[in-house]
Design a protein around this motif. Structure first.
Motif, PDB file in Angstrom:
ATOM      1  N   HIS A  73       0.831  -1.205   0.000  1.00  0.00           N
ATOM      2  CA  HIS A  73       0.000   0.000   0.000  1.00  0.00           C
ATOM      3  C   HIS A  73       0.866   1.256   0.000  1.00  0.00           C
ATOM      4  O   HIS A  73       0.608   2.203  -0.741  1.00  0.00           O
ATOM      5  CB  HIS A  73      -0.916   0.008   1.225  1.00  0.00           C
ATOM      6  N   PHE A  74       1.885   1.242   0.844  1.00  0.00           N
ATOM      7  CA  PHE A  74       2.761   2.410   0.959  1.00  0.00           C
ATOM      8  C   PHE A  74       3.536   2.647  -0.341  1.00  0.00           C
ATOM      9  O   PHE A  74       3.679   3.780  -0.790  1.00  0.00           O
ATOM     10  CB  PHE A  74       3.740   2.221   2.113  1.00  0.00           C
ATOM     11  N   GLY A  75       4.033   1.573  -0.929  1.00  0.00           N
ATOM     12  CA  GLY A  75       4.878   1.726  -2.107  1.00  0.00           C
ATOM     13  C   GLY A  75       4.124   1.984  -3.386  1.00  0.00           C
ATOM     14  O   GLY A  75       4.545   2.802  -4.211  1.00  0.00           O
ATOM     15  N   PHE A  76       2.981   1.309  -3.579  1.00  0.00           N
ATOM     16  CA  PHE A  76       2.285   1.374  -4.861  1.00  0.00           C
ATOM     17  C   PHE A  76       0.960   2.125  -4.818  1.00  0.00           C
ATOM     18  O   PHE A  76       0.317   2.300  -5.854  1.00  0.00           O
ATOM     19  CB  PHE A  76       2.014  -0.051  -5.373  1.00  0.00           C
ATOM     20  N   GLY A  77       0.546   2.547  -3.633  1.00  0.00           N
ATOM     21  CA  GLY A  77      -0.757   3.188  -3.528  1.00  0.00           C
ATOM     22  C   GLY A  77      -1.829   2.177  -3.167  1.00  0.00           C
ATOM     23  O   GLY A  77      -1.629   0.959  -3.227  1.00  0.00           O
ATOM     24  N   ARG A  78      -2.998   2.680  -2.800  1.00  0.00           N
ATOM     25  CA  ARG A  78      -4.036   1.809  -2.248  1.00  0.00           C
ATOM     26  C   ARG A  78      -4.552   0.792  -3.266  1.00  0.00           C
ATOM     27  O   ARG A  78      -4.632  -0.404  -2.969  1.00  0.00           O
ATOM     28  CB  ARG A  78      -5.198   2.656  -1.739  1.00  0.00           C
ATOM     29  N   ILE A  79      -4.885   1.222  -4.479  1.00  0.00           N
ATOM     30  CA  ILE A  79      -5.501   0.321  -5.454  1.00  0.00           C
ATOM     31  C   ILE A  79      -4.502  -0.720  -5.950  1.00  0.00           C
ATOM     32  O   ILE A  79      -4.738  -1.937  -5.871  1.00  0.00           O
ATOM     33  CB  ILE A  79      -6.083   1.116  -6.639  1.00  0.00           C
ATOM     34  N   THR A  80      -3.358  -0.253  -6.442  1.00  0.00           N
ATOM     35  CA  THR A  80      -2.345  -1.181  -6.949  1.00  0.00           C
ATOM     36  C   THR A  80      -1.794  -2.052  -5.825  1.00  0.00           C
ATOM     37  O   THR A  80      -1.556  -3.253  -6.009  1.00  0.00           O
ATOM     38  CB  THR A  80      -1.197  -0.409  -7.621  1.00  0.00           C
ATOM     39  N   GLY A  81      -1.598  -1.450  -4.648  1.00  0.00           N
ATOM     40  CA  GLY A  81      -1.089  -2.197  -3.512  1.00  0.00           C
ATOM     41  C   GLY A  81      -2.040  -3.294  -3.078  1.00  0.00           C
ATOM     42  O   GLY A  81      -1.619  -4.406  -2.726  1.00  0.00           O
ATOM     43  N   THR A  82      -3.361  -2.998  -3.087  1.00  0.00           N
ATOM     44  CA  THR A  82      -4.351  -4.014  -2.734  1.00  0.00           C
ATOM     45  C   THR A  82      -4.349  -5.150  -3.750  1.00  0.00           C
ATOM     46  O   THR A  82      -4.460  -6.332  -3.388  1.00  0.00           O
ATOM     47  CB  THR A  82      -5.748  -3.392  -2.655  1.00  0.00           C
ATOM     48  N   PHE A  83      -4.209  -4.802  -5.025  1.00  0.00           N
ATOM     49  CA  PHE A  83      -4.155  -5.824  -6.077  1.00  0.00           C
ATOM     50  C   PHE A  83      -2.963  -6.754  -5.851  1.00  0.00           C
ATOM     51  O   PHE A  83      -3.113  -7.984  -5.856  1.00  0.00           O
ATOM     52  CB  PHE A  83      -4.054  -5.161  -7.451  1.00  0.00           C
ATOM     53  N   PHE A  84      -1.778  -6.172  -5.657  1.00  0.00           N
ATOM     54  CA  PHE A  84      -0.594  -6.998  -5.433  1.00  0.00           C
ATOM     55  C   PHE A  84      -0.716  -7.811  -4.142  1.00  0.00           C
ATOM     56  O   PHE A  84      -0.260  -8.956  -4.066  1.00  0.00           O
ATOM     57  CB  PHE A  84       0.666  -6.134  -5.386  1.00  0.00           C
ATOM     58  N   GLY A  85      -1.324  -7.212  -3.126  1.00  0.00           N
ATOM     59  CA  GLY A  85      -1.513  -7.933  -1.869  1.00  0.00           C
ATOM     60  C   GLY A  85      -2.387  -9.166  -2.057  1.00  0.00           C
ATOM     61  O   GLY A  85      -2.098 -10.235  -1.511  1.00  0.00           O
ATOM     62  N   GLY A  86      -3.471  -9.016  -2.826  1.00  0.00           N
ATOM     63  CA  GLY A  86      -4.332 -10.162  -3.103  1.00  0.00           C
ATOM     64  C   GLY A  86      -3.612 -11.250  -3.877  1.00  0.00           C
ATOM     65  O   GLY A  86      -3.786 -12.444  -3.612  1.00  0.00           O
TER      66      GLY A  86
END
Length: 366
Positions: A73-86
């Motif tokens: 989230h911190f590195g890529f932003g909320r939307i992209t970070g959530t996608f990568f997290g999933g």
């Protein structure tokens, strides 16, 4: 911030690094394409893995109080970070599934040939469900109990090999007969991905350390020690069976131990090895499972316990997708390695760079 109380000691982290990296690794001959130089391929993989470990430690030091999902989230932003997290949650569950299937296949090959794999894997996953439900503190106590006994068993087997004169390190010669290219090809990305690149899981585990900061010394010394051990075990398989024979078996270490059947006073040592491998497989499956649960909980802002059963059911169900052991091994040493490269190298590199840039921009004077 972590939802788990920080009660994990530096020693527990060191033991977890060692036991997690050992896992089922000695069971296989990694870098078999390099033949008698497979131990050199393992050495190259360990050095490359240390560079990757340095990257993971740097990322954690940039964001010491964050877990992987928060870092994304911190590195890529909320939307992209959530996608990568999933995607990472699915990746962790996939890796857990592979270890669960390894357990089922190994049990069928050695101990319980008449028992359906579905039963043995169900028992295995239920034990993991219980451990994860109890929390990270319980999980990190396991290596303190299991690792000393595991290392003692390996030590005793090595002594038996030497006493029975089954070891001939002359089988490791000639060294680098065909140059270093086959060694590098065998090491990268296969050995880098498994087992050394799997240290990616500690981006979810280092934050549990009881002290502030990152346990760099404990992690690095444990990594160096286990790397030397794995290099030696790879060389030992070659020294016992020879490069051709060792490369022809799916499980060369089991075959090496069966050579000791000539001992009149000890029988079925392969059962002892199987139990040793069970310990490593259980820890690996448990940690991947735990990381999948923690990532899913962090992304949704819910309790980890809500995800233990659904993810456990997913891991158990997915373990039956591969039709047989041959297909399981082919995927694990083929397409799976390419997937590992993305999750273990490319995304962490981008995350580190993005986090460093964002950190500097936040600290810059306005």
């Amino acid at each position: 911030m972590s939802r788990i109380k920080k009660r994990i000691t530096g020693l527990q982290i060191s033991f977890m690094v060692i036991l997690f990296e050992i896992g089922s690794t000695p069971l296989f001959l990694l870098g078999a394409d390099a033949r008698q130089d497979s131990w050199l391929a393992m050495s190259v993989g360990a050095v490359a893995g240390f560079a990757l470990l340095s990257l993971f430690l740097w990322i954690q030091r940039l964001m010491p109080e964050m877990e992987l999902a928060e870092m994304l989230h911190f590195g890529f932003g909320r939307i992209t970070g959530t996608f990568f997290g999933g995607i990472y949650a699915c990746y962790f569950a996939y890796q857990s599934m592979r270890n669960l299937r390894d357990f089922g296949e190994l049990t069928s090959l050695t101990l319980l040939e008449s028992t359906p794999m579905s039963i043995t894997m169900l028992v295995f996953i239920l034990v993991a469900v219980y451990a994860i439900w109890k929390g990270g503190e319980i999980i990190f106590r396991l290596p303190e109990i299991l690792l000393p006994g595991l290392l003692l068993c390996y030590f005793l087997l090595i002594i038996l090999f030497i006493l029975m004169r089954h070891v001939s390190f002359a089988r490791l010669a000639p060294v680098a007969e065909n140059g270093f290219r086959p060694i590098l090809q065998a090491a990268l990305p296969e050995i880098l991905s498994f087992p050394f690149g799997q240290m990616i899981v500690f981006l979810l585990l280092w934050r549990l350390w009881e002290k502030p900061g990152v346990p760099v010394k404990q992690t690095v010394w444990a990594y160096i020690g286990v790397s030397v051990f794995l290099i030696f075990m790879n060389a030992l398989n070659i020294a016992i069976l020879g490069p051709v024979l060792a490369g022809s078996f799916y499980l060369p270490f089991l075959q090496s131990v069966r050579i000791l059947s000539s001992l009149r006073f000890i029988e079925r040592l392969d059962i002892l090895v199987t139990i040793m491998i069970y310990i490593g497989l259980f820890i690996k499956m448990l940690i991947w499972y735990f990381c999948a649960v923690e990532t899913a909980a962090s992304l949704t802002g819910t309790s980890s316990k809500r995800w233990v059963l659904p993810i456990g059911a997913l891991i158990y169900g997915a373990s039956f997708i591969e039709r047989n052991f041959t297909q399981h091994m082919a995927i694990g040493l083929g397409p799976s390695t390419q997937i590992d490269t993305v999750f273990q190298i490319f995304i962490p590199l981008l995350l580190g760079l993005a986090a460093a840039i964002r950190g500097r921009s936040r600290s810059a004077p306005k």
